[in-house]
Design an enzyme around this catalytic site. Structure first.
Site, short mmCIF file in Angstrom:
data_model
loop_
_atom_site.label_atom_id
_atom_site.label_comp_id
_atom_site.label_asym_id
_atom_site.label_seq_id
_atom_site.Cartn_x
_atom_site.Cartn_y
_atom_site.Cartn_z
N GLU A 89 -7.51 -5.42 0.64
CA GLU A 89 -8.21 -6.30 -0.32
C GLU A 89 -8.04 -7.78 -0.04
O GLU A 89 -8.90 -8.57 -0.43
CB GLU A 89 -7.67 -6.03 -1.74
CG GLU A 89 -7.58 -4.59 -2.12
CD GLU A 89 -8.93 -3.99 -2.51
OE1 GLU A 89 -8.92 -2.98 -3.22
OE2 GLU A 89 -9.95 -4.54 -2.11
N HIS B 254 0.86 -1.19 0.00
CA HIS B 254 0.00 0.00 0.00
C HIS B 254 0.90 1.24 0.00
O HIS B 254 1.90 1.28 0.70
CB HIS B 254 -0.91 0.02 1.23
CG HIS B 254 -2.07 0.97 1.06
ND1 HIS B 254 -1.90 2.34 1.11
CD2 HIS B 254 -3.37 0.76 0.78
CE1 HIS B 254 -3.06 2.93 0.89
NE2 HIS B 254 -3.98 1.99 0.69
N1 COZ Z 1 3.40 -7.47 -5.84
C1 COZ Z 1 4.56 -7.49 -6.48
N2 COZ Z 1 5.36 -6.41 -6.63
C2 COZ Z 1 4.90 -5.24 -6.09
C3 COZ Z 1 3.67 -5.13 -5.42
C4 COZ Z 1 2.90 -6.32 -5.30
N3 COZ Z 1 1.74 -6.31 -4.69
N4 COZ Z 1 3.49 -3.85 -5.03
C5 COZ Z 1 4.56 -3.17 -5.44
N5 COZ Z 1 5.41 -4.01 -6.06
C6 COZ Z 1 6.69 -3.64 -6.67
C7 COZ Z 1 6.50 -2.83 -7.92
O1 COZ Z 1 6.47 -3.67 -9.04
C8 COZ Z 1 7.70 -1.94 -7.90
O2 COZ Z 1 8.79 -2.68 -8.38
P1 COZ Z 1 9.80 -1.98 -9.43
O3 COZ Z 1 10.38 -0.81 -8.68
O4 COZ Z 1 10.75 -3.05 -9.75
O5 COZ Z 1 8.93 -1.55 -10.59
C9 COZ Z 1 7.93 -1.68 -6.41
O6 COZ Z 1 7.35 -2.79 -5.73
C10 COZ Z 1 7.29 -0.41 -5.92
O7 COZ Z 1 5.97 -0.39 -6.47
P2 COZ Z 1 5.08 0.95 -6.36
O8 COZ Z 1 5.98 2.15 -6.53
O9 COZ Z 1 3.92 0.82 -7.27
O10 COZ Z 1 4.66 0.88 -4.85
P3 COZ Z 1 3.48 1.68 -4.20
O11 COZ Z 1 3.65 1.57 -2.74
O12 COZ Z 1 3.37 3.05 -4.79
O13 COZ Z 1 2.22 0.77 -4.70
C11 COZ Z 1 0.24 -0.44 -4.59
C12 COZ Z 1 1.16 0.56 -3.87
C13 COZ Z 1 -1.07 -0.50 -3.87
C14 COZ Z 1 0.05 0.04 -6.01
C15 COZ Z 1 0.80 -1.82 -4.49
O14 COZ Z 1 1.89 -2.07 -3.96
C16 COZ Z 1 0.21 -2.80 -5.50
O15 COZ Z 1 0.42 -2.71 -6.69
N6 COZ Z 1 -0.53 -3.81 -4.97
C17 COZ Z 1 -1.16 -4.83 -5.80
C18 COZ Z 1 -2.56 -4.38 -6.19
C19 COZ Z 1 -3.43 -4.20 -4.95
O16 COZ Z 1 -3.39 -4.98 -4.02
N7 COZ Z 1 -4.20 -3.11 -4.97
C20 COZ Z 1 -5.08 -2.75 -3.86
C21 COZ Z 1 -4.51 -1.58 -3.13
S1 COZ Z 1 -5.46 -1.17 -1.68
#
Ligand code: COZ
Length: 371
Positions: free
Chosen positions: A310, A256
């Site tokens: 979720e 998150h």
């Molecule tokens: N599974 C696998 N890898 C993940 C991940 C996950 N759930 N969440 C983040 N990462 C990875 C990204 O691929 C990214 O890797 P790179 O730097 O190699 O591209 C890194 O971790 C950072 O990702 P991001 O900057 O998107 O992190 P942020 O904290 O901004 O993202 C979200 C938050 C919610 C988008 C999240 O981590 C995610 O994508 N979760 C899966 C979808 C989900 O559960 N959505 C409901 C949210 S309430």
């Protein structure tokens, strides 16, 4: 291009003041109007939460009763929504249908600021629209709800025609309370931005549904259930988790933006899921939780990892008997309370949302003369 920065996620950008929800990501805490959200989900119901978010205080028993009656009257005033439901193409997903449904609800809603009646109608709309859409598409007649039901019970009754099992109803209502609002998340920011132009509350909520539809925001719960199906048994959790990383995909229900570690709502949802989900389904989920967190720590040791709201929401929604395609719009049903609360706050202190961007394109140049 030197200094070329794509429009990022506005991380760390403070867009204003709000007195609704306090997201303390670093502490892993979450408060609605100062009350702990996980604690609220075990002690108050949906209508009490709507009153708290929309009107600023927990209601007296009489105020809660009156709001329950008002929302029931708003649901009944909507009728069966057959003309709206028939106007939506059958191939539209339930989330796309809800996006259109809110838009059609708001036809003629011009004028600013939006009214309390509009907020109540927006909150009352999904528990009528979603069951009736689902039953219409399954060639079943819409069901009129009995007198005296709260919104969560009315939703389940309209879907199934059955009085819900009390434990499952309590788990669903606690889920509604947990996800009702979450500060300046993507869909709420979209809603406030739309209203800031003096557009209408239905357009703002319809746009918010469009934002919540994305898997990085609210579209994940059905994908979590799909993933658990794919894993099948607890012993296969590690293999499927690694395969997800190998495919360059993300684990739904993990991570998150606001929380470095576990989302405080996830702990409460794990308890709720343990109380209502079948033991074998819970065992698969817990194995995926362990394998997913271990894999994320291996692949991304730069930060702590936790579940988000979720993951165990999927098991609670399954146990409540919600059809899987209705998982994301059921999240939207609950989040509508947060969206309208933010619209009310935006309208009270409105300023057109119009940020700046750092231009990195070509310098000014002459228009070529036609040959
Ligand atoms: N599974 C696998 N890898 C993940 C991940 C996950 N759930 N969440 C983040 N990462 C990875 C990204 O691929 C990214 O890797 P790179 O730097 O190699 O591209 C890194 O971790 C950072 O990702 P991001 O900057 O998107 O992190 P942020 O904290 O901004 O993202 C979200 C938050 C919610 C988008 C999240 O981590 C995610 O994508 N979760 C899966 C979808 C989900 O559960 N959505 C409901 C949210 S309430």
């Amino acid at each position: 291009m030197p200094g070329d920065r794509r429009v990022g996620g506005l991380e760390g950008v403070v867009v204003g003041d709000s007195s609704i929800t306090d997201v303390r990501g670093g502490e892993g805490k979450l408060y609605y109007r100062g009350y702990s959200v996980p604690e609220l989900s075990g002690s108050v119901g949906w209508e009490e939460t709507v009153h708290l978010l929309l009107r600023g205080e927990l209601p007296t028993p009489d105020e809660a009763r009156r709001l329950r009656e008002t929302l029931a009257a708003r649901r009944r005033s909507l009728g069966d929504l057959a003309p709206v439901i028939r106007a939506i193409p059958p191939e539209a997903t339930p989330m796309e249908a809800l996006r259109s449904g809110f838009s059609l609800l708001g036809r003629g809603w011009d004028g600013f600021p939006p009214t309390e009646e509009m907020f109540e109608l927006l909150v009352a709309f999904p528990p009528v629209f979603l069951p009736n859409l689902w039953r219409y598409r399954n060639h079943e007649a819409p069901l009129a709800e009995p007198e005296g039901l709260g919104q969560a019970a009315a939703y389940l009754w309209r879907l199934t025609g059955l009085a819900p099992d009390p434990k499952r109803l309590q788990a669903l209502e606690a889920y509604f309370v947990l996800v009702a609002d979450h500060g300046m998340n993507a869909s709420t920011f979209v809603a406030r931005s739309v209203l800031s132009t003096w557009s209408d509350a239905a357009s703002a909520v319809s746009a918010a549904v469009g934002s919540l539809k994305g898997p990085l925001h609210g579209g994940a719960p059905s994908l979590v259930a799909d993933f658990l199906d794919r894993v099948g048994t607890a012993d296969r959790a590690g293999e499927e988790v690694e395969a997800t990383f190998t495919r360059g995909e993300r684990l739904m229900g993990f991570g998150h933006r606001a929380y470095r570690g576990e989302d405080p709502r996830a702990r409460r949802l794990r308890e709720l899921a343990r109380a209502v989900a079948p033991p074998e389904r819970m065992a698969v989920a817990e194995a995926v939780e362990r394998a997913g967190l271990a894999a994320l720590s291996r692949h991304h040791p730069e930060r702590p990892w936790g579940l988000n709201v979720e993951f165990y929401a999927a098991l609670v929604l399954e146990a409540a008997g919600i059809p899987r395609p209705l998982f994301p719009p059921t999240f939207a049903l609950a989040r509508t309370a947060g969206w309208v609360s933010h619209l009310k706050e935006q309208a009270q202190h409105n300023r057109l949302v119009r940020p700046e961007v750092h231009y990195v394109g070509p310098a000014p140049r002459p228009v070529p003369t036609p040959p």
